[in-house]
Design a protein around this motif. Structure first.
Motif, PDB file in Angstrom:
ATOM      1  N   SER A 114       0.855  -1.187   0.000  1.00  0.00           N
ATOM      2  CA  SER A 114       0.000   0.000   0.000  1.00  0.00           C
ATOM      3  C   SER A 114       0.888   1.233   0.000  1.00  0.00           C
ATOM      4  O   SER A 114       2.108   1.144   0.185  1.00  0.00           O
ATOM      5  CB  SER A 114      -0.917   0.023   1.223  1.00  0.00           C
ATOM      6  OG  SER A 114      -0.157   0.246   2.398  1.00  0.00           O
ATOM      7  N   MET A 115       0.298   2.407  -0.165  1.00  0.00           N
ATOM      8  CA  MET A 115       1.083   3.635  -0.175  1.00  0.00           C
ATOM      9  C   MET A 115       1.808   3.860   1.140  1.00  0.00           C
ATOM     10  O   MET A 115       2.875   4.472   1.181  1.00  0.00           O
ATOM     11  CB  MET A 115       0.195   4.834  -0.500  1.00  0.00           C
ATOM     12  CG  MET A 115      -0.067   5.025  -1.981  1.00  0.00           C
ATOM     13  SD  MET A 115       1.456   5.129  -2.963  1.00  0.00           S
ATOM     14  CE  MET A 115       2.274   6.540  -2.212  1.00  0.00           C
ATOM     15  N   ASP A 116       1.252   3.358   2.233  1.00  0.00           N
ATOM     16  CA  ASP A 116       1.912   3.525   3.535  1.00  0.00           C
ATOM     17  C   ASP A 116       3.304   2.899   3.544  1.00  0.00           C
ATOM     18  O   ASP A 116       4.169   3.318   4.315  1.00  0.00           O
ATOM     19  CB  ASP A 116       1.064   2.900   4.645  1.00  0.00           C
ATOM     20  CG  ASP A 116      -0.205   3.678   4.919  1.00  0.00           C
ATOM     21  OD1 ASP A 116      -0.263   4.871   4.535  1.00  0.00           O
ATOM     22  OD2 ASP A 116      -1.138   3.110   5.513  1.00  0.00           O
ATOM     23  N   ASP A 117       3.514   1.891   2.693  1.00  0.00           N
ATOM     24  CA  ASP A 117       4.807   1.214   2.647  1.00  0.00           C
ATOM     25  C   ASP A 117       5.900   2.075   2.026  1.00  0.00           C
ATOM     26  O   ASP A 117       7.093   1.759   2.161  1.00  0.00           O
ATOM     27  CB  ASP A 117       4.694  -0.095   1.846  1.00  0.00           C
ATOM     28  CG  ASP A 117       3.825  -1.120   2.531  1.00  0.00           C
ATOM     29  OD1 ASP A 117       4.021  -1.342   3.741  1.00  0.00           O
ATOM     30  OD2 ASP A 117       2.941  -1.700   1.868  1.00  0.00           O
ATOM     31  N   PHE A 118       5.515   3.153   1.338  1.00  0.00           N
ATOM     32  CA  PHE A 118       6.500   3.952   0.607  1.00  0.00           C
ATOM     33  C   PHE A 118       6.550   5.408   1.071  1.00  0.00           C
ATOM     34  O   PHE A 118       7.110   6.258   0.395  1.00  0.00           O
ATOM     35  CB  PHE A 118       6.191   3.892  -0.897  1.00  0.00           C
ATOM     36  CG  PHE A 118       6.091   2.490  -1.422  1.00  0.00           C
ATOM     37  CD1 PHE A 118       7.211   1.666  -1.472  1.00  0.00           C
ATOM     38  CD2 PHE A 118       4.875   1.977  -1.842  1.00  0.00           C
ATOM     39  CE1 PHE A 118       7.125   0.364  -1.943  1.00  0.00           C
ATOM     40  CE2 PHE A 118       4.774   0.677  -2.309  1.00  0.00           C
ATOM     41  CZ  PHE A 118       5.903  -0.134  -2.359  1.00  0.00           C
ATOM     42  N   ASN A 119       5.980   5.673   2.248  1.00  0.00           N
ATOM     43  CA  ASN A 119       5.919   7.054   2.734  1.00  0.00           C
ATOM     44  C   ASN A 119       7.300   7.662   2.958  1.00  0.00           C
ATOM     45  O   ASN A 119       7.462   8.887   2.860  1.00  0.00           O
ATOM     46  CB  ASN A 119       5.116   7.112   4.039  1.00  0.00           C
ATOM     47  CG  ASN A 119       3.621   7.012   3.806  1.00  0.00           C
ATOM     48  OD1 ASN A 119       3.141   7.309   2.709  1.00  0.00           O
ATOM     49  ND2 ASN A 119       2.883   6.595   4.818  1.00  0.00           N
ATOM     50  N   GLU A 120       8.293   6.843   3.260  1.00  0.00           N
ATOM     51  CA  GLU A 120       9.617   7.368   3.577  1.00  0.00           C
ATOM     52  C   GLU A 120      10.524   7.445   2.356  1.00  0.00           C
ATOM     53  O   GLU A 120      11.689   7.847   2.484  1.00  0.00           O
ATOM     54  CB  GLU A 120      10.269   6.503   4.668  1.00  0.00           C
ATOM     55  CG  GLU A 120       9.518   6.555   5.994  1.00  0.00           C
ATOM     56  CD  GLU A 120      10.202   5.751   7.075  1.00  0.00           C
ATOM     57  OE1 GLU A 120      11.317   5.226   6.828  1.00  0.00           O
ATOM     58  OE2 GLU A 120       9.628   5.640   8.168  1.00  0.00           O
ATOM     59  N   PHE A 121      10.016   7.071   1.199  1.00  0.00           N
ATOM     60  CA  PHE A 121      10.841   7.136  -0.004  1.00  0.00           C
ATOM     61  C   PHE A 121      10.990   8.587  -0.448  1.00  0.00           C
ATOM     62  O   PHE A 121      10.013   9.326  -0.563  1.00  0.00           O
ATOM     63  CB  PHE A 121      10.210   6.321  -1.129  1.00  0.00           C
ATOM     64  CG  PHE A 121      10.986   6.387  -2.422  1.00  0.00           C
ATOM     65  CD1 PHE A 121      12.218   5.769  -2.536  1.00  0.00           C
ATOM     66  CD2 PHE A 121      10.488   7.078  -3.517  1.00  0.00           C
ATOM     67  CE1 PHE A 121      12.942   5.835  -3.725  1.00  0.00           C
ATOM     68  CE2 PHE A 121      11.198   7.142  -4.710  1.00  0.00           C
ATOM     69  CZ  PHE A 121      12.435   6.526  -4.805  1.00  0.00           C
ATOM     70  N   ASN A 122      12.231   9.006  -0.692  1.00  0.00           N
ATOM     71  CA  ASN A 122      12.512  10.351  -1.181  1.00  0.00           C
ATOM     72  C   ASN A 122      12.802  10.305  -2.670  1.00  0.00           C
ATOM     73  O   ASN A 122      13.759   9.643  -3.104  1.00  0.00           O
ATOM     74  CB  ASN A 122      13.715  10.939  -0.436  1.00  0.00           C
ATOM     75  CG  ASN A 122      13.426  11.203   1.020  1.00  0.00           C
ATOM     76  OD1 ASN A 122      12.364  11.715   1.368  1.00  0.00           O
ATOM     77  ND2 ASN A 122      14.357  10.849   1.892  1.00  0.00           N
ATOM     78  N   TRP A 123      11.996  10.987  -3.446  1.00  0.00           N
ATOM     79  CA  TRP A 123      12.191  10.996  -4.885  1.00  0.00           C
ATOM     80  C   TRP A 123      13.477  11.718  -5.253  1.00  0.00           C
ATOM     81  O   TRP A 123      13.780  12.770  -4.692  1.00  0.00           O
ATOM     82  CB  TRP A 123      11.000  11.677  -5.578  1.00  0.00           C
ATOM     83  CG  TRP A 123       9.735  10.900  -5.436  1.00  0.00           C
ATOM     84  CD1 TRP A 123       8.760  11.093  -4.495  1.00  0.00           C
ATOM     85  CD2 TRP A 123       9.327   9.791  -6.224  1.00  0.00           C
ATOM     86  NE1 TRP A 123       7.756  10.175  -4.654  1.00  0.00           N
ATOM     87  CE2 TRP A 123       8.070   9.353  -5.716  1.00  0.00           C
ATOM     88  CE3 TRP A 123       9.881   9.115  -7.308  1.00  0.00           C
ATOM     89  CZ2 TRP A 123       7.377   8.276  -6.257  1.00  0.00           C
ATOM     90  CZ3 TRP A 123       9.191   8.040  -7.853  1.00  0.00           C
ATOM     91  CH2 TRP A 123       7.956   7.631  -7.340  1.00  0.00           C
ATOM     92  N   PRO A 124      14.262  11.149  -6.170  1.00  0.00           N
ATOM     93  CA  PRO A 124      15.497  11.835  -6.578  1.00  0.00           C
ATOM     94  C   PRO A 124      15.189  13.132  -7.305  1.00  0.00           C
ATOM     95  O   PRO A 124      14.146  13.275  -7.951  1.00  0.00           O
ATOM     96  CB  PRO A 124      16.165  10.824  -7.514  1.00  0.00           C
ATOM     97  CG  PRO A 124      15.058   9.957  -8.009  1.00  0.00           C
ATOM     98  CD  PRO A 124      14.060   9.881  -6.891  1.00  0.00           C
ATOM     99  N   GLN A 125      16.112  14.066  -7.194  1.00  0.00           N
ATOM    100  CA  GLN A 125      15.923  15.351  -7.862  1.00  0.00           C
ATOM    101  C   GLN A 125      15.913  15.188  -9.379  1.00  0.00           C
ATOM    102  O   GLN A 125      15.178  15.868 -10.085  1.00  0.00           O
ATOM    103  CB  GLN A 125      17.037  16.325  -7.450  1.00  0.00           C
ATOM    104  CG  GLN A 125      16.864  17.729  -8.016  1.00  0.00           C
ATOM    105  CD  GLN A 125      17.903  18.678  -7.477  1.00  0.00           C
ATOM    106  OE1 GLN A 125      18.781  18.297  -6.700  1.00  0.00           O
ATOM    107  NE2 GLN A 125      17.814  19.937  -7.865  1.00  0.00           N
ATOM    108  N   SER A 126      16.725  14.272  -9.873  1.00  0.00           N
ATOM    109  CA  SER A 126      16.784  13.986 -11.300  1.00  0.00           C
ATOM    110  C   SER A 126      16.639  12.483 -11.472  1.00  0.00           C
ATOM    111  O   SER A 126      17.498  11.719 -11.008  1.00  0.00           O
ATOM    112  CB  SER A 126      18.119  14.455 -11.891  1.00  0.00           C
ATOM    113  OG  SER A 126      18.229  14.099 -13.248  1.00  0.00           O
ATOM    114  N   GLY A 127      15.542  12.047 -12.085  1.00  0.00           N
ATOM    115  CA  GLY A 127      15.345  10.610 -12.143  1.00  0.00           C
ATOM    116  C   GLY A 127      14.344  10.162 -13.180  1.00  0.00           C
ATOM    117  O   GLY A 127      13.645  10.961 -13.818  1.00  0.00           O
ATOM    118  N   ILE A 128      14.303   8.842 -13.335  1.00  0.00           N
ATOM    119  CA  ILE A 128      13.366   8.160 -14.227  1.00  0.00           C
ATOM    120  C   ILE A 128      12.557   7.199 -13.376  1.00  0.00           C
ATOM    121  O   ILE A 128      13.104   6.479 -12.533  1.00  0.00           O
ATOM    122  CB  ILE A 128      14.105   7.379 -15.335  1.00  0.00           C
ATOM    123  CG1 ILE A 128      15.025   8.298 -16.134  1.00  0.00           C
ATOM    124  CG2 ILE A 128      13.108   6.688 -16.260  1.00  0.00           C
ATOM    125  CD1 ILE A 128      15.954   7.551 -17.089  1.00  0.00           C
TER     126      ILE A 128
END
Length: 316
Positions: A114-128
């Motif tokens: 679920s989305m709760d599993d990914f709450n701590e993921f930080n999106w990279p500034q430059s990414g795919i």
């Protein structure tokens, strides 16, 4: 082109065990799953990749985590789903070394996130951000899939979608076209096999040409269409370019499409193209597609997916 790139690839979806024919009747377990393969393919070429996906705590799940880490994939945001098993895919090869899949995927770890599993993921500034369609097969995982996709778009990621249809995973095929097409307006890059493109075109009562036009009108910038040993089509809103595939002795086509798209994304990341620049330089896209075709062809010459994915030196 050197093998170093700073743009991160984030892959979401299934990591599972492929059970491949080996020594007659035996089945050889090899870690697979299209998004996981793409993450490994990118990392083996020299890029930085992260995998987002649920892993079981069973023996297969532990093997998957160790394998991804062995290849240099960041698994820090892979939740362990203790009450679920690992999905299995039994692979059969025909006389042309083409695959047929039988799946064992009921309430498995990959579709229990679920989305709760990914709450701590930080999106990279430059990414795919890369995904496939097998996290659209039921309503609960579709909700997580779409929310992550929207977050990736909001965080400025280049969005890549390998359609990768596996019809026998769908509870109701009537749901397939709408769920897959709901992603298209958020995507920059699409990868189809010709068979998949024809399936979706027919479902929409359109020719493949008209269907591609519709995709471009939705904002898709680059489309790759593979067709076995036939040339790969690189399509933009302006033109189409064919890239011939090399003559090889195919051993196993498992992972070939994943190798193709990971090679393409790696080449684009090396060029450090921004989202708005993707279809502005056909020459760079052709270079990336030619590199991708080499990656896909190399993978067909070895057994399995991840072990057969090339390093940079093996294809450049």
């Amino acid at each position: 082109m050197t093998e170093q790139t700073t743009m991160q690839l984030t892959c979401f979806g299934e990591a599972l065990m492929d059970l491949l024919p080996h020594d007659g009747e035996a089945l050889l377990p090899i870690v697979g799953g299209a998004p996981a393969n793409a993450a490994v393919g990118f990392a083996k070429l020299g890029g930085h990749s992260a995998f987002l996906g649920g892993l079981s705590n069973d023996a297969f799940g532990q093997n998957i985590a160790k394998t991804l880490q062995h290849y240099g994939v960041d698994t820090a945001h892979c939740p362990v789903i203790k009450a679920a098993n690992t999905a299995l895919a039994v692979v059969q090869l025909d006389e042309h070394k083409e695959r047929q899949f039988s799946f064992y995927r009921q309430q498995t770890a990959d579709i229990s996130v679920s989305m709760d599993d990914f709450n701590e993921f930080n999106w990279p500034q430059s990414g795919i951000y890369h995904f496939c369609s097998n996290t659209l097969t039921d309503s609960s995982i579709t909700s997580t899939h779409m929310e992550l996709l929207k977050q990736a778009k909001a965080h400025g990621q280049i969005i890549s979608f390998d359609v990768n249809l596996r019809l026998n995973l769908w509870r109701d095929l009537a749901d397939l076209p709408a769920r897959v097409e709901a992603c298209f307006s958020l995507c920059d890059i699409l990868k189809f096999s010709l068979e998949e493109l024809e399936y979706l075109s027919q479902a929409a009562s359109l020719s493949t040409e008209r269907y591609i036009q519709r995709l471009c009108a939705l904002g898709v910038q680059v489309i790759l269409v593979s067709d076995g040993k036939n040339p790969v089509q690189l399509i933009t809103s302006q033109q189409t370019h064919s890239i011939a595939t090399p003559s090889i002795n195919a051993v196993d086509t498992t992972g070939a499409g994943d190798s193709l798209i990971s090679g393409f994304l790696f080449a684009l990341a090396h060029q450090q193209l921004e989202q708005s620049q993707l279809n502005a330089n056909l020459e760079k896209l052709i270079d990336a597609a030619e590199f991708a075709v080499k990656c896909g062809a190399f993978t067909c010459t070895k057994l399995g997916a991840m072990p057969a994915l090339p390093t940079y030196d093996e294809v450049y």
